[in-house]
Scaffold this motif. Sequence first.
Motif, PDB file in Angstrom:
ATOM      1  N   GLU A   1       0.843  -1.204   0.000  1.00 58.81           N
ATOM      2  CA  GLU A   1       0.000   0.000   0.000  1.00 58.81           C
ATOM      3  C   GLU A   1       0.870   1.243   0.000  1.00 58.81           C
ATOM      4  OE1 GLU A   1      -3.157   0.900   2.643  1.00 58.81           O
ATOM      5  OE2 GLU A   1      -4.326  -0.807   1.928  1.00 58.81           O
ATOM      6  N   THR A   2       1.897   1.191   0.863  1.00 59.21           N
ATOM      7  CA  THR A   2       2.913   2.237   0.825  1.00 59.21           C
ATOM      8  C   THR A   2       4.266   1.559   0.969  1.00 59.21           C
ATOM      9  OG1 THR A   2       2.893   2.551   3.212  1.00 59.21           O
ATOM     10  CG2 THR A   2       1.486   4.014   1.934  1.00 59.21           C
ATOM     11  N   ILE A   3       5.265   2.218   0.465  1.00 63.28           N
ATOM     12  CA  ILE A   3       6.614   1.693   0.549  1.00 63.28           C
ATOM     13  C   ILE A   3       7.570   2.886   0.506  1.00 63.28           C
ATOM     14  CG2 ILE A   3       6.749   1.294  -1.967  1.00 63.28           C
ATOM     15  CD1 ILE A   3       8.418  -1.233  -1.335  1.00 63.28           C
ATOM     16  N   SER A   4       8.703   2.759   1.178  1.00 64.10           N
ATOM     17  CA  SER A   4       9.644   3.886   1.178  1.00 64.10           C
ATOM     18  C   SER A   4      10.571   3.783  -0.039  1.00 64.10           C
ATOM     19  CB  SER A   4      10.472   3.893   2.459  1.00 64.10           C
ATOM     20  OG  SER A   4      11.348   2.783   2.450  1.00 64.10           O
ATOM     21  N   PHE A   5      11.177   4.896  -0.392  1.00 63.80           N
ATOM     22  CA  PHE A   5      12.137   4.913  -1.497  1.00 63.80           C
ATOM     23  C   PHE A   5      13.250   3.894  -1.236  1.00 63.80           C
ATOM     24  CE2 PHE A   5      10.358   9.240  -2.079  1.00 63.80           C
ATOM     25  CZ  PHE A   5      10.110   9.196  -3.441  1.00 63.80           C
ATOM     26  N   ASP A   6      13.745   3.899   0.014  1.00 66.67           N
ATOM     27  CA  ASP A   6      14.861   3.005   0.350  1.00 66.67           C
ATOM     28  C   ASP A   6      14.488   1.533   0.184  1.00 66.67           C
ATOM     29  OD1 ASP A   6      16.580   5.065   0.845  1.00 66.67           O
ATOM     30  OD2 ASP A   6      16.102   5.182   2.989  1.00 66.67           O
ATOM     31  N   GLU A   7      13.254   1.206   0.577  1.00 71.45           N
ATOM     32  CA  GLU A   7      12.814  -0.185   0.461  1.00 71.45           C
ATOM     33  C   GLU A   7      12.702  -0.613  -1.002  1.00 71.45           C
ATOM     34  OE1 GLU A   7       9.381  -0.344   3.150  1.00 71.45           O
ATOM     35  OE2 GLU A   7       9.544  -2.534   2.931  1.00 71.45           O
ATOM     36  N   VAL A   8      12.180   0.270  -1.833  1.00 65.62           N
ATOM     37  CA  VAL A   8      12.082  -0.034  -3.263  1.00 65.62           C
ATOM     38  C   VAL A   8      13.471  -0.343  -3.795  1.00 65.62           C
ATOM     39  CG1 VAL A   8      11.636   0.951  -5.568  1.00 65.62           C
ATOM     40  CG2 VAL A   8      10.008   1.346  -3.706  1.00 65.62           C
ATOM     41  N   TYR A   9      14.408   0.489  -3.365  1.00 64.10           N
ATOM     42  CA  TYR A   9      15.790   0.346  -3.832  1.00 64.10           C
ATOM     43  C   TYR A   9      16.412  -0.947  -3.318  1.00 64.10           C
ATOM     44  CZ  TYR A   9      20.570   1.464  -4.965  1.00 64.10           C
ATOM     45  OH  TYR A   9      21.833   1.420  -5.472  1.00 64.10           O
ATOM     46  N   SER A  10      16.302  -1.187  -2.017  1.00 60.80           N
ATOM     47  CA  SER A  10      16.985  -2.351  -1.445  1.00 60.80           C
ATOM     48  C   SER A  10      16.359  -3.662  -1.918  1.00 60.80           C
ATOM     49  CB  SER A  10      16.997  -2.274   0.083  1.00 60.80           C
ATOM     50  OG  SER A  10      15.679  -2.354   0.568  1.00 60.80           O
ATOM     51  N   LYS A  11      15.080  -3.644  -2.233  1.00 58.77           N
ATOM     52  CA  LYS A  11      14.422  -4.862  -2.704  1.00 58.77           C
ATOM     53  C   LYS A  11      14.530  -5.021  -4.225  1.00 58.77           C
ATOM     54  CE  LYS A  11      11.298  -5.930   0.985  1.00 58.77           C
ATOM     55  NZ  LYS A  11      10.899  -4.905   1.961  1.00 58.77           N
ATOM     56  N   GLY A  12      15.104  -4.026  -4.869  1.00 56.96           N
ATOM     57  CA  GLY A  12      15.277  -4.102  -6.319  1.00 56.96           C
ATOM     58  C   GLY A  12      13.953  -4.104  -7.073  1.00 56.96           C
ATOM     59  N   LEU A  13      12.946  -3.433  -6.521  1.00 62.86           N
ATOM     60  CA  LEU A  13      11.636  -3.390  -7.190  1.00 62.86           C
ATOM     61  C   LEU A  13      11.673  -2.375  -8.320  1.00 62.86           C
ATOM     62  CD1 LEU A  13       9.484  -3.370  -3.954  1.00 62.86           C
ATOM     63  CD2 LEU A  13       9.853  -5.309  -5.487  1.00 62.86           C
ATOM     64  N   GLU A  14      10.911  -2.669  -9.373  1.00 63.18           N
ATOM     65  CA  GLU A  14      10.910  -1.763 -10.507  1.00 63.18           C
ATOM     66  C   GLU A  14       9.746  -0.794 -10.454  1.00 63.18           C
ATOM     67  OE1 GLU A  14      11.418  -2.858 -14.677  1.00 63.18           O
ATOM     68  OE2 GLU A  14      12.972  -4.244 -13.931  1.00 63.18           O
ATOM     69  N   VAL A  15      10.052   0.459 -10.277  1.00 62.67           N
ATOM     70  CA  VAL A  15       9.006   1.484 -10.246  1.00 62.67           C
ATOM     71  C   VAL A  15       9.211   2.444 -11.413  1.00 62.67           C
ATOM     72  CG1 VAL A  15       7.994   3.338  -8.894  1.00 62.67           C
ATOM     73  CG2 VAL A  15       8.857   1.314  -7.738  1.00 62.67           C
ATOM     74  N   MET A  16      10.421   2.930 -11.491  1.00 63.10           N
ATOM     75  CA  MET A  16      10.854   3.807 -12.580  1.00 63.10           C
ATOM     76  C   MET A  16      12.323   3.493 -12.811  1.00 63.10           C
ATOM     77  SD  MET A  16       9.492   7.556 -11.606  1.00 63.10           S
ATOM     78  CE  MET A  16       7.817   8.069 -11.851  1.00 63.10           C
ATOM     79  N   ASP A  17      12.906   4.003 -13.863  1.00 61.59           N
ATOM     80  CA  ASP A  17      14.346   3.792 -14.021  1.00 61.59           C
ATOM     81  C   ASP A  17      15.076   4.570 -12.932  1.00 61.59           C
ATOM     82  OD1 ASP A  17      15.427   6.472 -15.351  1.00 61.59           O
ATOM     83  OD2 ASP A  17      13.510   5.974 -16.262  1.00 61.59           O
TER      84      ASP A  17
END
Length: 235
Positions: free
Chosen positions: A179-195
């Motif tokens: 539902e929500t996620i932090s920038f750092d978590e997106v980065y550390s989990k390698g999730l694709e949101v934007m380049d």
Amino acid sequence: MKYKRILLKLSGEALMGNKGFGIDQERLMEYAQEIKTVYNAGCQVAIVIGGGNIFRGIQAEKGGMDRVHGDYMGMLATVINSMAIQSALEGLGVHTRLQSAIKMEQICEPYIRRKAVRHLEKGRVVIFGAGTGNPYFTTDTAATLRAIEIEANVILKGTRVDGIYTADPEKDKTATKYETISFDEVYSKGLEVMDMTAFTLCKENNLPIIVFDMNKKGNLKNLVEGEKIGTLVEM
Ligand code: UDP
């Protein structure tokens, strides 16, 4: 209304609908309708649209074309899409202005930040064409850059999935949505949101991103009004 000024990013591919290439007129009209509802509610709307339904620089490079040349062709493709959405919106009585990062004075204004902001204040939807005007960037980066420049409250990234998942939901059935996620978590989990370029720019400027399903009717309006839809990426 939760968000007074938004930047809506749509991929070029979204405009294809179920076609393999180009613009699906029906899909285009659906999007224009959705945008009109938030416009009518008094939200200030800026739009960046990709060009992947027509041309991508990186693919051209694989075929032997010079990358920079291909990227410029990609940027021109975004102008075609921008003109299409402009026409669809105007057809619904929505006032618009198209600004391009590459000068094309016969068809649109050049990008001038202060003018763009003025248009928004006057209740015109502003469409930013030709990406950043530079090769080696994407329209996600263009969307982020423009959103920061015009001080949009949020980037709304309209996609065909309804948010960010723990894994690709089209491949992994056990994937769950954030539902929500932090920038750092997106980065550390390698999730694709934007380049990464776009993503870093968002993070450094504390610009929240919401990834949501643009193909579901009413989503855009409900989002702008503050309903929890899609996935919110924030600090
Ligand atoms: N492009 C570019 N600079 C920019 C934005 C876009 O060179 O600032 C080119 C690049 O070749 C890209 C193409 O335009 O592949 C289309 O944009 P994008 O791939 O971002 O479109 P989308 O995936 O959103 O449809």
